[in-house]
Design a protein around this motif. Structure first.
Motif, short mmCIF file in Angstrom:
data_model
loop_
_atom_site.label_atom_id
_atom_site.label_comp_id
_atom_site.label_asym_id
_atom_site.label_seq_id
_atom_site.Cartn_x
_atom_site.Cartn_y
_atom_site.Cartn_z
N ARG A 185 0.85 -1.19 0.00
CA ARG A 185 0.00 0.00 0.00
C ARG A 185 0.88 1.23 0.00
O ARG A 185 1.79 1.34 0.82
N ASP A 186 0.63 2.15 -0.95
CA ASP A 186 1.32 3.43 -0.88
C ASP A 186 0.30 4.56 -0.87
O ASP A 186 -0.88 4.34 -1.18
N TRP A 187 0.74 5.73 -0.46
CA TRP A 187 -0.15 6.91 -0.41
C TRP A 187 0.40 7.95 -1.38
O TRP A 187 0.51 9.12 -1.05
N GLY A 188 0.75 7.49 -2.57
CA GLY A 188 1.38 8.37 -3.56
C GLY A 188 0.41 8.90 -4.59
O GLY A 188 -0.76 9.14 -4.30
N ILE A 189 0.90 9.06 -5.84
CA ILE A 189 0.12 9.74 -6.88
C ILE A 189 -1.12 8.95 -7.31
O ILE A 189 -2.07 9.53 -7.80
N GLY A 190 -1.10 7.61 -7.11
CA GLY A 190 -2.25 6.81 -7.52
C GLY A 190 -2.36 6.67 -9.02
O GLY A 190 -1.51 7.18 -9.78
N ILE A 191 -3.41 5.98 -9.46
CA ILE A 191 -3.59 5.67 -10.88
C ILE A 191 -5.05 5.94 -11.24
O ILE A 191 -5.95 5.62 -10.45
N SER A 192 -5.31 6.50 -12.40
CA SER A 192 -6.69 6.81 -12.77
C SER A 192 -7.45 5.52 -13.08
O SER A 192 -6.85 4.51 -13.44
N PRO A 193 -8.79 5.54 -12.92
CA PRO A 193 -9.58 4.32 -13.14
C PRO A 193 -9.38 3.74 -14.54
O PRO A 193 -9.42 2.53 -14.72
N ASP A 195 -6.61 3.97 -16.34
CA ASP A 195 -5.25 3.43 -16.45
C ASP A 195 -5.04 2.16 -15.65
O ASP A 195 -4.21 1.32 -16.01
N VAL A 196 -5.80 2.02 -14.55
CA VAL A 196 -5.51 0.92 -13.64
C VAL A 196 -5.69 -0.44 -14.33
O VAL A 196 -5.01 -1.43 -13.99
N ASP A 197 -6.53 -0.49 -15.34
CA ASP A 197 -6.70 -1.74 -16.10
C ASP A 197 -5.48 -2.07 -16.95
O ASP A 197 -5.35 -3.16 -17.47
N HIS A 198 -4.63 -1.07 -17.17
CA HIS A 198 -3.51 -1.26 -18.10
C HIS A 198 -2.16 -1.47 -17.43
O HIS A 198 -1.19 -1.78 -18.12
N VAL A 199 -2.10 -1.29 -16.11
CA VAL A 199 -0.77 -1.33 -15.47
C VAL A 199 -0.07 -2.68 -15.66
O VAL A 199 1.15 -2.74 -15.58
N PHE A 200 -0.86 -3.73 -15.92
CA PHE A 200 -0.23 -5.05 -16.09
C PHE A 200 0.08 -5.34 -17.56
O PHE A 200 0.61 -6.40 -17.89
N ASP A 201 -0.25 -4.39 -18.45
CA ASP A 201 0.05 -4.58 -19.88
C ASP A 201 1.55 -4.43 -20.11
O ASP A 201 2.21 -3.63 -19.44
N ARG A 202 2.05 -5.13 -21.11
CA ARG A 202 3.47 -5.02 -21.43
C ARG A 202 3.81 -3.61 -21.93
O ARG A 202 3.11 -3.09 -22.79
N PHE A 203 4.88 -3.06 -21.40
CA PHE A 203 5.42 -1.75 -21.79
C PHE A 203 4.49 -0.57 -21.48
O PHE A 203 4.73 0.53 -21.91
N ARG A 205 2.94 2.47 -19.50
CA ARG A 205 3.29 3.42 -18.44
C ARG A 205 2.32 4.57 -18.43
O ARG A 205 1.92 5.06 -19.48
N ALA A 206 1.95 5.02 -17.23
CA ALA A 206 0.98 6.12 -17.13
C ALA A 206 1.51 7.36 -17.83
O ALA A 206 0.78 8.05 -18.52
N ASP A 207 2.80 7.60 -17.67
CA ASP A 207 3.38 8.80 -18.24
C ASP A 207 4.51 8.41 -19.18
O ASP A 207 5.64 8.23 -18.74
N PRO A 208 4.21 8.30 -20.47
CA PRO A 208 5.21 7.78 -21.41
C PRO A 208 6.47 8.66 -21.48
O PRO A 208 7.54 8.17 -21.80
N SER A 209 6.34 9.95 -21.12
CA SER A 209 7.51 10.83 -21.24
C SER A 209 8.56 10.48 -20.18
O SER A 209 9.72 10.84 -20.31
N ARG A 210 8.13 9.76 -19.10
CA ARG A 210 9.09 9.41 -18.05
C ARG A 210 9.94 8.22 -18.42
O ARG A 210 10.96 7.97 -17.80
#
Ligand code: ADP
Length: 268
Positions: A185-193, A195-203, A205-210
């Motif tokens: 559990r973290d209390w950080g920036i979180g993920i939008s609803p 995006d959360v479905d995609h975090v397990f997709d290959r490659f 990232r929420a912010d591609p520029s990073r």
């Protein structure tokens, strides 16, 4: 008689369809096998030149007295990028092993509370976030591939550090008769609803520029989910922007996974 004829026509039609389907599936299998082999071959092939580049960089670093500050910086960048490249190749190979079904589990009785402590002890010095291990159970050893489970937990805690904005992080271990769960559990920036479905997709990232500036390959959670699945387990995420995230790994003891108490609430 007419009914019989219709029945024959129908069954002939079904047989044709089944044959076509089977041929198509076989074609698809062949294509995906070629693709897996290609990824695996390319990853292997790139290893050798990469090792040469690493060695050349190390030679330069060994002569750093003769280098200008600019050259020294270039050598450092070279080293960091070679590290990233190597971990990307390692991740690609691992993914291709999973795709090919060539993953062999090396299980041993493992105390997951100890494992969580080990991971946190390794990562705490790299982070200003206070990382707490909260065992609610799970001391009894469970047969897992400890290397893979350690990799999942390191990945989750690493992500919590990276996106946790310096807030505390809690790693809880919970257990019941049929399964053990580790929740980060973290209390950080979180993920939008969305995006959360995609975090397990290959490659993904929420912010591609990073992706070019930060480490990580974008394959971490994809591999972690495969690691969980190969244990018959699951890896799930709950998150809200600005409220942090819960990532939970659940590993069944024998058959079936039963419900755990709800994850720590998504409040700031
Ligand atoms: P990487 O960390 O290499 O980018 P991962 O597969 O580990 O790849 O994670 C994919 C993406 O999911 C991250 O780039 C980030 O956008 C998002 N993510 C993962 N964990 C968290 C977290 N705890 N909080 C917010 N976003 C996260």
């Amino acid at each position: 008689v007419q009914n019989d004829e219709h029945f024959d026509m129908l069954s002939e039609g079904f047989n044709d369809m089944a044959d076509t389907l089977q041929a198509r599936i076989q074609e698809l299998d062949e294509v995906s096998e070629m693709q897996q082999r290609f990824v695996s071959d390319v990853s292997h092939e790139l290893r050798t030149p990469l090792t040469t580049i690493r060695l050349a960089g190390e030679v330069l670093q060994g002569q750093k007295d003769g280098l200008s500050p600019g050259q020294l910086r270039a050598v450092e960048v070279l080293g960091t990028q070679v590290d990233r490249f190597e971990s990307l190749l390692g991740d690609l190979l691992e993914i291709s092993r999973y795709d090919a079904g060539r993953v062999l589990l090396e299980t041993e009785p493992t105390n997951l509370v100890h494992l969580a402590h080990e991971v946190v002890e390794g990562l705490q010095p790299l982070s200003s976030s206070l990382i707490e291990v909260r065992p609610l159970g799970g001391y009894a050893p469970i047969d897992v591939d400890a290397r893979r489970i350690r990799r999942i937990v390191s990945n989750l805690v690493g992500n919590a550090i990276e996106h946790g904005e310096g807030n505390p992080i809690v790693v809880s271990i919970d257990s019941n008769a049929s399964a053990i769960a580790i929740t980060v559990r973290d209390w950080g920036i979180g993920i939008s609803p969305v995006d959360v479905d995609h975090v397990f997709d290959r490659f993904w990232r929420a912010d591609p520029s990073r992706k070019r500036t930060l480490g990580g390959t974008g394959l971490g959670l994809a591999i972690a989910r495969e690691d969980a699945a190969v244990h018959g387990g699951t890896l799930e995420a709950w998150s809200r922007p600005g409220m942090g995230s819960n990532f939970r790994l659940t590993i069944p003891r024998a058959d079936g996974i039963s419900a755990f108490m709800s994850p720590l609430p998504l409040v700031p």
